[in-house]
Scaffold this active site. Structure first.
Site, PDB file in Angstrom:
ATOM      1  N   SER A 129      -8.302  37.735  61.364  1.00  0.00           N
ATOM      2  CA  SER A 129      -7.662  36.503  61.825  1.00  0.00           C
ATOM      3  C   SER A 129      -8.435  35.276  61.352  1.00  0.00           C
ATOM      4  O   SER A 129      -9.661  35.321  61.216  1.00  0.00           O
ATOM      5  CB  SER A 129      -7.656  36.521  63.357  1.00  0.00           C
ATOM      6  OG  SER A 129      -7.375  35.248  63.860  1.00  0.00           O
ATOM      7  N   TYR A 153     -12.168  38.086  71.897  1.00  0.00           N
ATOM      8  CA  TYR A 153     -11.146  38.546  70.937  1.00  0.00           C
ATOM      9  C   TYR A 153     -11.622  38.306  69.508  1.00  0.00           C
ATOM     10  O   TYR A 153     -11.615  39.200  68.663  1.00  0.00           O
ATOM     11  CB  TYR A 153      -9.818  37.818  71.177  1.00  0.00           C
ATOM     12  CG  TYR A 153      -8.864  37.928  70.006  1.00  0.00           C
ATOM     13  CD1 TYR A 153      -8.226  39.129  69.726  1.00  0.00           C
ATOM     14  CD2 TYR A 153      -8.628  36.839  69.161  1.00  0.00           C
ATOM     15  CE1 TYR A 153      -7.369  39.237  68.632  1.00  0.00           C
ATOM     16  CE2 TYR A 153      -7.775  36.936  68.075  1.00  0.00           C
ATOM     17  CZ  TYR A 153      -7.144  38.143  67.804  1.00  0.00           C
ATOM     18  OH  TYR A 153      -6.312  38.252  66.720  1.00  0.00           O
ATOM     19  N   LYS A 157     -12.778  40.824  66.063  1.00  0.00           N
ATOM     20  CA  LYS A 157     -12.348  40.716  64.656  1.00  0.00           C
ATOM     21  C   LYS A 157     -13.575  40.629  63.749  1.00  0.00           C
ATOM     22  O   LYS A 157     -13.654  41.294  62.716  1.00  0.00           O
ATOM     23  CB  LYS A 157     -11.463  39.484  64.452  1.00  0.00           C
ATOM     24  CG  LYS A 157     -10.123  39.560  65.148  1.00  0.00           C
ATOM     25  CD  LYS A 157      -9.281  40.703  64.633  1.00  0.00           C
ATOM     26  CE  LYS A 157      -7.965  40.849  65.350  1.00  0.00           C
ATOM     27  NZ  LYS A 157      -7.332  42.161  65.118  1.00  0.00           N
TER      28      LYS A 157
END
Ligand code: NAD
Ligand code: UFG
Length: 348
Positions: A129, A153, A157
């Site tokens: 992302s 989050y 990644k």
């Protein structure tokens, strides 16, 4: 022989669109998804949309953390490559429940890579992302920018990117592509598959869509004092079908070159403000979106958009659609499915 691809998280928003493109390009596709944030109806619709290719799709309702179940699938089928979408993705929830995110996203990925390696399947495309750019020091973001995370989050990644690079460093038979998505929106032009978030949407366009169909009274605009053209945040929105095609380009790169572990941005290279997106959606839908101007959302960045050069040059891929087409297809999906894959009773 058609190549056989395993797609984790293939019932989800980006996964379902990518599976459809894979089938239409002649690949065989096997989805594994625990349906934690998706519906099996999406899988059925993908099969229908794929027409004669629909029979090349297999679905297993499995959690990636269930290693014996994963083992069983790999023991019964030879996969040529894996596209790994499965993961939890709500930033706010990840702050409240960090261990859930580390458990689901990281342990799930480690299981997958271990089982892939044990079965000699060493080609992987991973959904990363633009969140790993944090608040970038300048735009456009190029792939060599320093990476950082501002929430659990984003850290999953970042960690998974690093894990993938380590796996390749330890065993150069692996070929891995890390795709950093910017802001995927829109839906398949048929209007039969699209994004259907649980509960109150976190992201801009799913929220706008729910206002348009009367499920929410107004859009809250987070921040009007950014140093941007109109004071609202600027992002690089990309049509989900373009994004899906980016995965096919990445697969081709894995099959046709001696790539090691490489990262590519998938964006359009264009920045659009919140107010510009709302105006484009109003034009596409003919609906007025009432606005409530509010404070900045904690953790938000001002302006983020991609440098698209590396993907253009090395993957031979470039986004085709602009925001008008994104909004047209978002509205078509919303209008045909105001309550997503569920009926009104399933809405919150
Ligand atoms: P999504 O929630 O629609 O799809 C993810 C799918 O993974 C869901 O169907 C969910 O049920 C499944 N899943 C989650 N944990 C699982 C597990 N342990 N085992 C099996 N299945 C599991 O999300 P999406 O928007 O399609 O995103 C796909 C990927 O792309 C995610 O990894 C996400 O972090 C990443 N990404 C998304 C965006 C975005 O804005 N949508 C931006 C950047 C990156
Ligand atoms: N916004 C609003 N109101 C809303 C929702 C969003 O004004 O109700 C604004 C935000 O402040 C931002 C813009 O709309 O300026 C886009 O917000 P999104 O939440 O749609 O997208 P973000 O770029 O903030 O974040 C998304 C994902 C992240 C991911 C990131 C980069 O939520 O998980 O894109 O891929 F990391």
């Amino acid at each position: 022989m058609p190549k056989n691809i395993l797609i984790t998280g293939g019932a989800g928003y980006i996964g379902s669109h990518t599976v459809l493109q894979l089938l239409l390009c002649g690949f065989k596709a096997t989805i594994i998804d625990n349906l934690d944030n998706s519906s099996e109806i999406a899988v059925t619709r993908v099969k229908e949309l794929a027409g004669q290719f629909g029979s090349n799709l297999i679905f297993y309702k499995i959690d990636l953390r269930n290693k014996p179940a994963l083992e069983k699938i790999f023991a019964s089928t030879n996969f040529d490559a894996v596209i790994h979408f499965a993961g939890l993705k709500a930033v706010g929830e990840s702050v409240r429940k960090p261990l859930l995110y580390y458990n689901n996203n990281i342990i799930g990925t480690i299981n997958l890579i271990e089982v892939m390696g044990a079965h000699g399947c060493k080609k992987l495309v991973f959904s990363s992302s633009a969140t790993v750019y944090g608040w970038p020091k300048e735009v456009p973001c190029t792939e060599d920018f320093p990476i950082a995370a501002t929430n659990p989050y984003g850290r999953t990644k970042l960690f998974i990117e690093e894990i993938c690079c380590d796996v390749y460093r330890a065993d150069s038979e692996w070929k891995i592509i890390l795709l950093r998505y910017f802001n995927p929106i829109g839906a398949h032009p048929s209007g039969h598959i699209g994004e259907d978030p649980n509960g109150i949407p976190n992201n801009l366009m799913p929220f706008v869509q729910q206002v348009a169909v009367g499920r929410r009274p107004a859009l809250t605009v987070f921040g009007k004092d950014y140093k941007t053209k109109d004071g609202t945040g600027v992002r690089d929105y990309i049509h989900v079908v373009d994004l899906s095609d980016g995965h096919i380009a990445a697969l081709r790169k894995l099959f046709d070159s001696n790539i090691g572990c490489e990262v590519y941005n998938l964006g359009t290279g264009k920045g659009t403000s919140v107010l510009e997106m709302v105006a484009a959606f109003e034009k596409a839908s003919g609906k007025k979106i009432p606005l409530v101007m509010a404070e900045r959302r904690p953790g938000d960045t001002e302006t983020v958009y991609a440098s698209t050069k590396k993907a253009e040059l090395e993957l031979n891929w470039k986004a085709k659609y602009g925001i008008d087409e994104m909004c047209r297809d978002q509205w078509n999906w919303a209008n045909k499915n105001p309550y997503g894959y569920g009926g009104p009773d399933s809405a919150i």
